[in-house]
Design a protein around this motif. Structure first.
Motif, PDB file in Angstrom:
ATOM      1  N   UNK A 246      19.952  40.765 -55.537  1.00 58.94           N
ATOM      2  CA  UNK A 246      20.946  41.813 -55.316  1.00 58.94           C
ATOM      3  C   UNK A 246      22.342  41.208 -55.410  1.00 58.94           C
ATOM      4  N   UNK A 247      23.275  42.011 -55.869  1.00 60.80           N
ATOM      5  CA  UNK A 247      24.638  41.532 -55.994  1.00 60.80           C
ATOM      6  C   UNK A 247      25.472  42.519 -56.786  1.00 60.80           C
ATOM      7  N   UNK A 248      26.491  41.995 -57.484  1.00 62.32           N
ATOM      8  CA  UNK A 248      27.405  42.836 -58.260  1.00 62.32           C
ATOM      9  C   UNK A 248      27.413  42.361 -59.710  1.00 62.32           C
ATOM     10  N   UNK A 269      27.099  38.314 -59.944  1.00 59.81           N
ATOM     11  CA  UNK A 269      27.428  37.592 -58.719  1.00 59.81           C
ATOM     12  C   UNK A 269      26.449  38.022 -57.639  1.00 59.81           C
ATOM     13  N   UNK A 270      25.519  37.122 -57.311  1.00 62.06           N
ATOM     14  CA  UNK A 270      24.510  37.430 -56.300  1.00 62.06           C
ATOM     15  C   UNK A 270      25.133  37.443 -54.919  1.00 62.06           C
ATOM     16  N   UNK A 271      24.496  38.170 -54.003  1.00 55.24           N
ATOM     17  CA  UNK A 271      25.022  38.267 -52.631  1.00 55.24           C
ATOM     18  C   UNK A 271      25.118  36.904 -51.960  1.00 55.24           C
ATOM     19  N   UNK A 319      47.681  39.507 -72.417  1.00 48.77           N
ATOM     20  CA  UNK A 319      46.628  40.447 -72.736  1.00 48.77           C
ATOM     21  C   UNK A 319      46.233  41.272 -71.523  1.00 48.77           C
ATOM     22  N   UNK A 320      45.126  41.983 -71.682  1.00 46.06           N
ATOM     23  CA  UNK A 320      44.680  42.897 -70.629  1.00 46.06           C
ATOM     24  C   UNK A 320      43.164  42.946 -70.638  1.00 46.06           C
ATOM     25  N   UNK A 321      42.565  42.912 -69.446  1.00 43.56           N
ATOM     26  CA  UNK A 321      41.114  42.978 -69.313  1.00 43.56           C
ATOM     27  C   UNK A 321      40.777  44.071 -68.313  1.00 43.56           C
ATOM     28  N   UNK A 322      39.854  44.924 -68.685  1.00 43.91           N
ATOM     29  CA  UNK A 322      39.371  45.986 -67.810  1.00 43.91           C
ATOM     30  C   UNK A 322      37.929  45.670 -67.447  1.00 43.91           C
ATOM     31  N   UNK A 323      37.637  45.605 -66.158  1.00 45.18           N
ATOM     32  CA  UNK A 323      36.332  45.148 -65.681  1.00 45.18           C
ATOM     33  C   UNK A 323      35.635  46.246 -64.900  1.00 45.18           C
ATOM     34  N   UNK A 324      34.356  46.432 -65.218  1.00 46.72           N
ATOM     35  CA  UNK A 324      33.490  47.364 -64.482  1.00 46.72           C
ATOM     36  C   UNK A 324      32.682  46.570 -63.463  1.00 46.72           C
ATOM     37  N   UNK A 325      32.693  47.022 -62.199  1.00 44.91           N
ATOM     38  CA  UNK A 325      31.911  46.408 -61.133  1.00 44.91           C
ATOM     39  C   UNK A 325      30.797  47.375 -60.751  1.00 44.91           C
ATOM     40  N   UNK A 326      29.547  46.885 -60.714  1.00 43.19           N
ATOM     41  CA  UNK A 326      28.412  47.710 -60.321  1.00 43.19           C
ATOM     42  C   UNK A 326      27.576  46.948 -59.309  1.00 43.19           C
ATOM     43  N   UNK A 327      27.353  47.541 -58.152  1.00 44.49           N
ATOM     44  CA  UNK A 327      26.466  46.913 -57.167  1.00 44.49           C
ATOM     45  C   UNK A 327      25.021  47.278 -57.495  1.00 44.49           C
ATOM     46  N   UNK A 328      24.162  46.261 -57.584  1.00 45.85           N
ATOM     47  CA  UNK A 328      22.760  46.485 -57.910  1.00 45.85           C
ATOM     48  C   UNK A 328      21.865  45.760 -56.910  1.00 45.85           C
TER      49      UNK A 328
END
Length: 328
Positions: A246-248, A269-271, A319-328
């Motif tokens: 589990x993590x993000x 990234x694990x918990x 530059x520019x970076x757009x990041x999606x974070x999802x907890x799983x």
């Protein structure tokens, strides 16, 4: 089973899978996993499926009021050569150099031996009109029909066109190819499906020798394989998810300027603090990992690497970076 566990499971089994994530608008954070024939997600995704199936690569699209991030995942391409004749030999050899897992099929035992095809990973002797279903289970497969006769090519076309495929090419003159296409049309195959065949096969390089024809065939396959933009997920990311950790999950939604990793790049990234994969390293990755600790569901965050703010993130390239974070 989480959406990512299902995604990586299908990818391992079939070599190709899509996912779609709503990143803004109604139902933001909802995710589905789909293939050419299957949809895995909440029922409302079926309303979006016709639009999603038109998307062939990793990109962010708008469907109605929703911004949806679509990802194409591909793994370990396979090359299936139908026919063991003189053209098949150099096609097999070049395919192996290019890193394909290769299967050669012929209806004559003496044409599918290890002595004849030392580069092949798998050899199969069977009738072209009775090809086993398991040959078609892996969607990231490139099929090359180079049988010794018109009937064999038509039987192969009939089988391949009935399944998902990454590429299907059939050798033959334009006249013979048209005869096959007309026959398939009468059998009920759609014109769109028939026209998806690459036939006559190969890029027009003017070659006459088997080796030259093989170069044209494999050049066309490489061109087709690289036609779609796919996100990049390290296999260690998949392994971490499949172990049930589990993590993000951090995914680059978009980038501009000289940021080091492209759209679709992933990091898990694990918990417990362990990481797999990368979204570019440096302070931008460090900052994103710090932000991930505060994510409870789904979130999108922008990182500005312009001259004004780049020094604080250690990224003077801008530059520019757009990041999606999802907890799983």
């Amino acid at each position: 089973m989480s959406a990512y566990e299902l995604l990586f499971k299908i990818l391992k089994e079939r070599g190709k899978v899509f996912s779609a994530t709503i990143v803004s608008g109604p139902m933001a954070g909802e995710k589905c996993v789909y293939t050419e024939n299957e949809m895995h997600g909440k029922p409302f995704w079926n309303d979006f499926l016709p639009d999603l199936q038109k998307i062939e690569q990793t990109e962010t699209v708008r469907i109605g009021k929703r911004e949806i991030f679509v990802e194409l995942f591909l793994k370990a391409p396979r090359l299936l050569i139908l026919g063991g004749g003189h053209v098949s030999l150099p096609v097999c050899q070049i395919g192996k150099i290019l890193g394909f897992d290769i299967t050669v099929v012929d209806d004559r035992e003496e044409f599918v031996t290890k002595e004849r095809f030392p580069w092949a990973d798998h050899l199969l002797c069977c009738d072209f009109g009775n090809l086993p279903e398991e040959l078609f289970a892996y969607e990231n497969t490139f099929y090359v029909a180079v049988t010794r006769g018109h009937q064999g090519d038509r039987a192969c076309a009939r089988a391949v066109l009935s399944h998902p495929f990454a590429y299907f090419g059939m050798i033959g003159s334009r006249t013979k190819v048209q005869i096959t296409k007309d026959a398939l049309l009468r059998e009920g195959f759609s014109k769109e499906k028939i026209e998806s065949m690459h036939s006559p096969i190969g890029l027009p390089l003017g070659g006459q020798l088997p080796e030259e024809i093989a170069v044209s065939i494999m050049a066309e396959i490489v061109k087709e394989k690289n036609r779609r933009y796919t996100g990049f997920a390290d296999m260690e990311v998949a392994e971490a998810v499949l172990k049930g950790q589990h993590g993000v999950m951090l995914t680059i939604l978009s980038k501009s300027g000289s940021s080091p990793r492209g759209t679709g790049s992933k990091m898990f990234l694990a918990d417990g603090g362990q990481t797999a994969g990368s979204i570019g390293g440096g302070n931008v990755e460090f900052t994103a990992c710090r932000d991930a600790g505060r994510v409870s569901d789904v979130q999108v965050k922008d990182y500005d690497l312009s001259a004004k703010d780049a020094s604080s993130l250690g990224m003077v390239c801008g530059g520019h970076v757009r990041v999606l974070f999802e907890r799983i």
